[in-house]
Scaffold this active site. Structure first.
Site, PDB file in Angstrom:
ATOM      1  N   GLU A 363      84.970 -86.126  48.435  1.00 47.61           N
ATOM      2  CA  GLU A 363      83.603 -86.682  48.566  1.00 47.61           C
ATOM      3  C   GLU A 363      83.231 -86.886  50.041  1.00 47.61           C
ATOM      4  O   GLU A 363      82.530 -87.845  50.394  1.00 47.61           O
ATOM      5  CB  GLU A 363      83.447 -87.930  47.706  1.00 47.61           C
TER       6      GLU A 363
HETATM    7  N1  COS Z   1      69.659 -87.889  51.815  1.00 47.71           N
HETATM    8  C1  COS Z   1      68.576 -87.099  51.813  1.00 47.71           C
HETATM    9  N2  COS Z   1      68.486 -85.948  52.528  1.00 47.71           N
HETATM   10  C2  COS Z   1      69.565 -85.620  53.269  1.00 47.71           C
HETATM   11  C3  COS Z   1      70.742 -86.392  53.298  1.00 47.71           C
HETATM   12  C4  COS Z   1      70.763 -87.574  52.528  1.00 47.71           C
HETATM   13  N3  COS Z   1      71.823 -88.381  52.507  1.00 47.71           N
HETATM   14  N4  COS Z   1      71.626 -85.804  54.135  1.00 47.71           N
HETATM   15  C5  COS Z   1      71.043 -84.691  54.589  1.00 47.71           C
HETATM   16  N5  COS Z   1      69.794 -84.578  54.062  1.00 47.71           N
HETATM   17  C6  COS Z   1      68.787 -83.552  54.336  1.00 47.71           C
HETATM   18  C7  COS Z   1      68.456 -83.534  55.818  1.00 47.71           C
HETATM   19  O1  COS Z   1      67.431 -84.459  56.123  1.00 47.71           O
HETATM   20  C8  COS Z   1      68.012 -82.102  56.011  1.00 47.71           C
HETATM   21  O2  COS Z   1      66.666 -81.958  55.568  1.00 47.71           O
HETATM   22  P1  COS Z   1      65.556 -81.208  56.485  1.00 47.71           P
HETATM   23  O3  COS Z   1      66.072 -79.790  56.601  1.00 47.71           O
HETATM   24  O4  COS Z   1      64.312 -81.325  55.685  1.00 47.71           O
HETATM   25  O5  COS Z   1      65.522 -81.913  57.795  1.00 47.71           O
HETATM   26  C9  COS Z   1      68.880 -81.325  55.036  1.00 47.71           C
HETATM   27  O6  COS Z   1      69.337 -82.272  54.053  1.00 47.71           O
HETATM   28  C10 COS Z   1      70.078 -80.696  55.701  1.00 47.71           C
HETATM   29  O7  COS Z   1      70.806 -81.726  56.313  1.00 47.71           O
HETATM   30  P2  COS Z   1      71.638 -81.517  57.649  1.00 47.71           P
HETATM   31  O8  COS Z   1      70.852 -80.702  58.611  1.00 47.71           O
HETATM   32  O9  COS Z   1      72.110 -82.858  58.097  1.00 47.71           O
HETATM   33  O10 COS Z   1      72.832 -80.593  57.104  1.00 47.71           O
HETATM   34  P3  COS Z   1      74.206 -80.200  57.752  1.00 47.71           P
HETATM   35  O11 COS Z   1      74.489 -78.808  57.398  1.00 47.71           O
HETATM   36  O12 COS Z   1      74.250 -80.609  59.192  1.00 47.71           O
HETATM   37  O13 COS Z   1      75.271 -81.077  56.906  1.00 47.71           O
HETATM   38  C11 COS Z   1      76.550 -82.984  56.235  1.00 47.71           C
HETATM   39  C12 COS Z   1      75.205 -82.440  56.742  1.00 47.71           C
HETATM   40  C13 COS Z   1      77.713 -82.601  57.107  1.00 47.71           C
HETATM   41  C14 COS Z   1      76.397 -84.495  56.250  1.00 47.71           C
HETATM   42  C15 COS Z   1      76.750 -82.485  54.786  1.00 47.71           C
HETATM   43  O14 COS Z   1      76.960 -81.098  54.753  1.00 47.71           O
HETATM   44  C16 COS Z   1      77.924 -83.171  54.072  1.00 47.71           C
HETATM   45  O15 COS Z   1      77.832 -84.314  53.655  1.00 47.71           O
HETATM   46  N6  COS Z   1      79.022 -82.439  53.910  1.00 47.71           N
HETATM   47  C17 COS Z   1      80.165 -82.931  53.143  1.00 47.71           C
HETATM   48  C18 COS Z   1      79.981 -82.576  51.717  1.00 47.71           C
HETATM   49  C19 COS Z   1      81.013 -83.253  50.873  1.00 47.71           C
HETATM   50  O16 COS Z   1      81.056 -84.466  50.784  1.00 47.71           O
HETATM   51  N7  COS Z   1      81.857 -82.446  50.211  1.00 47.71           N
HETATM   52  C20 COS Z   1      82.802 -82.940  49.294  1.00 47.71           C
HETATM   53  C21 COS Z   1      82.437 -82.357  47.980  1.00 47.71           C
HETATM   54  S1  COS Z   1      82.554 -83.394  46.636  1.00 47.71           S
HETATM   55  S2  COS Z   1      84.494 -83.645  46.392  1.00 47.71           S
END
Ligand code: COS
Length: 380
Positions: A363
């Site tokens: 997660e």
């Molecule tokens: N709530 C709402 N929107 C969100 C959000 C959240 N918590 N986090 C990101 N977004 C939105 C951003 O605002 C962005 O929107 P816009 O393009 O309109 O600006 C879009 O989603 C993309 O977000 P971002 O540019 O931050 O994406 P990244 O590729 O930089 O990735 C992380 C962000 C690293 C935080 C994300 O990929 C992540 O959480 N990765 C881990 C996933 C995970 O937990 N995997 C385990 C699987 S389950 S065991």
């Protein structure tokens, strides 16, 4: 400010504690060795309302708050983190995802069975080449009018072989990046949907983790969650709540190891006295007690934010980052306090140490939590 639990919260915590002691503890070592999924125990947890803790009673849930959820998660995880991850994924990722963002028809068809434990849910985001980098989904869902065709591979899926309802994240338009991703409800047994072999894991060995294969899987359009392109935000929002559950799991693992270490240190003698009287051990116990209390405050704050309707993206990431670090470090110390006995299964702490590791990975790894936290503080 009030740090005390309500009478109702104490009752819920004590019921979970009693269940963990009487039902989860007896077979936990054997289930870990045999990698046995606790089918009968999941049914018992469902009877106690633990599979739909926060779900509205009109959909068969227990209607409790997030504070109750973390109290239950901590108590289950003190004894059996394999059982608690099944509860966490079903509650925070699957039930919450459908309740918060699904249509009324989706809730009626899927949520009630999930909340009552009649069905088990799985959340399918990770892929062989898209774990932390979740926008790089390779699984595709092609729009065919009234249905989508899904192709791709998902891996490390908790309850992968046991679930009935799968939330599957897939790319519908790669040119749109994170806005070209959607989430779908896929039922077990759909043609072309195959479960790969079970993973042989370091820890949480009683949970059922699989790779899943989707070969031309036809999913009706009404099974898409939210508007077209909502899937990535859906995954992020849902995972924020999931991280509260995993933070509580890490807290429980740490607390369980600490309690065992404290008890052992009061019984075991060396150099003419109980080992807790040696400062080398007493200081370890002091560090454990302090840092576990700090982790608990972060976990409670994240749950409280959720209950208050505050944004909990950052507080859940902070809780998971810190509680998982505390769990890893202090389960190692609990093994150390147990000496040679800590290295054998009978004393439980070696299992808790193995179980702790995954809380820093799934997660969202600890590194991902730091991305979420740092982006939030820089943006604000
Ligand atoms: N709530 C709402 N929107 C969100 C959000 C959240 N918590 N986090 C990101 N977004 C939105 C951003 O605002 C962005 O929107 P816009 O393009 O309109 O600006 C879009 O989603 C993309 O977000 P971002 O540019 O931050 O994406 P990244 O590729 O930089 O990735 C992380 C962000 C690293 C935080 C994300 O990929 C992540 O959480 N990765 C881990 C996933 C995970 O937990 N995997 C385990 C699987 S389950 S065991």
């Amino acid at each position: 400010m009030d740090f005390s639990l309500s009478e109702e919260h104490i009752m819920i915590r004590d019921a979970a504690r009693e269940f963990a002691q009487t039902e989860l503890l007896p077979g936990v070592i054997e289930r870990d060795i045999k990698q046995e999924f606790p089918d009968a125990l999941v049914r018992k947890m469902a009877n106690l309302g633990f599979m739909g803790i926060m779900v509205d009673p009109k959909y068969g849930g227990s209607g409790m708050d997030a504070i109750s959820y973390v109290l239950i998660m901590e108590e289950l995880s003190k004894i059996d983190a394999s059982a608690s991850v099944i509860v966490s994924v079903n509650n925070s990722l699957v039930c919450y995802g459908i309740e918060a963002y699904g249509t009324e028809a989706q809730k009626e068809k899927y949520l009630t069975k999930l909340a009552t434990g009649e069905s088990i849910g799985a959340f399918c985001l990770s892929e062989p080449e898209a774990g932390s980098d979740a926008t790089s989904q390779k699984t595709t869902a092609i729009d065919k009018g009234d249905h989508y065709i899904i192709n791709g591979t998902k891996n490390w899926i908790t309850s992968g072989g046991r679930a009935d309802v799968y939330l599957v994240i897939a790319q519908t338009d790669r040119h749109k990046g994170s806005h070209g991703i959607n989430a779908f409800i896929v039922e077990k047994g759909t043609e072309g949907f195959h479960t790969g072999p079970k993973e042989d894991k370091l820890g949480i060995r009683g949970s059922d983790t699989h790779t899943l294969q989707f070969n031309d899987v036809k999913v009706p359009k009404e099974n898409r969650i939210g508007d077209d392109g909502f899937g990535f935000r859906f995954a992020m929002k849902t995972l924020s709540g999931g991280r509260i559950g995993i933070a509580a799991q890490a807290l429980g693992i740490a607390q369980g190891a600490y309690e065992l270490a404290l008890k052992y240190s009061k019984e075991r003698k060396a150099f003419g006295t109980e080992i807790c009287n040696h400062q080398a051990i007493a200081f370890k116990l002091a560090d454990m007690h302090t840092e576990i209390a700090a982790a608990r405050h972060l976990v409670m704050k994240a749950a409280w934010d959720k209950d208050q309707g505050n944004n909990y993206d950052m507080s859940s990431a902070m809780a998971k980052l810190y509680a998982s670090k505390v769990a890893m470090e202090h389960t190692v110390e609990a093994v150390q306090i147990h000496g040679g006995n800590g290295f054998v299964k009978e004393y439980h702490v070696e299992r808790l140490m193995r179980d702790a590791k995954i809380t820093q990975i799934y997660e969202g790894t600890s590194e991902i939590q730091k991305i979420v936290i740092s982006r939030s503080i820089i943006r604000d």
